[in-house]
Design an enzyme around this catalytic site. Sequence first.
Site, mmCIF file in Angstrom:
data_model
loop_
_atom_site.group_PDB
_atom_site.id
_atom_site.type_symbol
_atom_site.label_atom_id
_atom_site.label_comp_id
_atom_site.label_asym_id
_atom_site.label_seq_id
_atom_site.Cartn_x
_atom_site.Cartn_y
_atom_site.Cartn_z
ATOM 1 N N SER A 175 3.439 2.693 -21.889
ATOM 2 C CA SER A 175 3.642 1.285 -22.210
ATOM 3 C C SER A 175 4.108 1.121 -23.656
ATOM 4 C CB SER A 175 2.355 0.509 -21.930
ATOM 5 O OG SER A 175 2.570 -0.882 -22.016
ATOM 6 N N ASP A 244 4.557 -3.020 -10.943
ATOM 7 C CA ASP A 244 4.171 -3.257 -12.339
ATOM 8 C C ASP A 244 4.314 -4.737 -12.665
ATOM 9 O OD1 ASP A 244 3.988 -3.394 -15.170
ATOM 10 O OD2 ASP A 244 4.699 -1.334 -15.349
ATOM 11 N N HIS A 272 0.794 -1.373 -13.573
ATOM 12 C CA HIS A 272 1.179 -0.978 -14.927
ATOM 13 C C HIS A 272 0.452 0.267 -15.426
ATOM 14 C CE1 HIS A 272 3.049 -1.604 -18.782
ATOM 15 N NE2 HIS A 272 1.888 -1.661 -19.401
#
Length: 293
Positions: A175, A244, A272
């Site tokens: 991320s 996601d 995610h």
Amino acid sequence: MRFPLHEIGNSVKKLETLGKAAPMRAKTSRAIWLAGGLSSAYLALCAVGRLGYRGLLYPAPPIDDATPPPGAQIVELRAEDGVRVHAMRLANRAAKRTVVYFHGNGEVMGDNIGMAKRLAACGLAVTLVEYRGYGRSRGVGAPNERGLYADASAVLDDLSARGVDAANIVLWGMSLGTGVAVEMARRGRGAALVLVAPFTSIPDAAARIAPILPVRWLIGDRFDNLAKAPGLDIPTVVLHGTADEVTPFAMGLRLAAAIKGSHFERVEGAHHTDCFENNDELLERVCARIGAS
């Protein structure tokens, strides 16, 4: 005294015109007032966004009370700007390569001990990086793009001083950490790159959340992965879950397409943070691609 009839008529017409104009002027004044109020509110919202976006981008959990696994070592380092940062090393003398792991914006390095153990089981040494303002590095500096790059560089410099050079390093980003990993790859600090749930850039991601704001003007911390992608020339694996809800699957796909020779893993149904959850086969496949022993 006499009043000519035509003058009386003209006066009446003027009064009628004034009577009609008064409401029009009132409506115009209200419209101007409303437009001014909305403009002021919008500018205030932009100012709040400019001043406050880092609070959203770096929620920075202040506590990391995870117990390091047996044999792990917590190291304290100094970034180039003097800020004190930390890392956790899980050594593996048999490992050919070391994964340097950059976590997401809502985590601390201790949250990724489980992942580090799984990577170690694949034959890799692992170093978890902590960012300034996060967990064990809390209270020593506010996180920002330049600062996170400095923290990463300090950890990589320390590994180099210990004989682990770029040819044996895998830069692994999750991320927000993909932005750090991409920048370190751009600087030639690793031999392979893994990007999990990446974004194209922070302004791109923010534009989805606040489409009415000029986020590309408001956000200074850009982490522009897409702009840097054409300059990356190391083996790269990009993974993205199709479900996601934070960074869209399309962003990962677009970023992978921009990195020459990258391998893209479509993780069906993953959100995610759970691309590798109960998916040892996927992890083993990725580890094989990055040269795990």
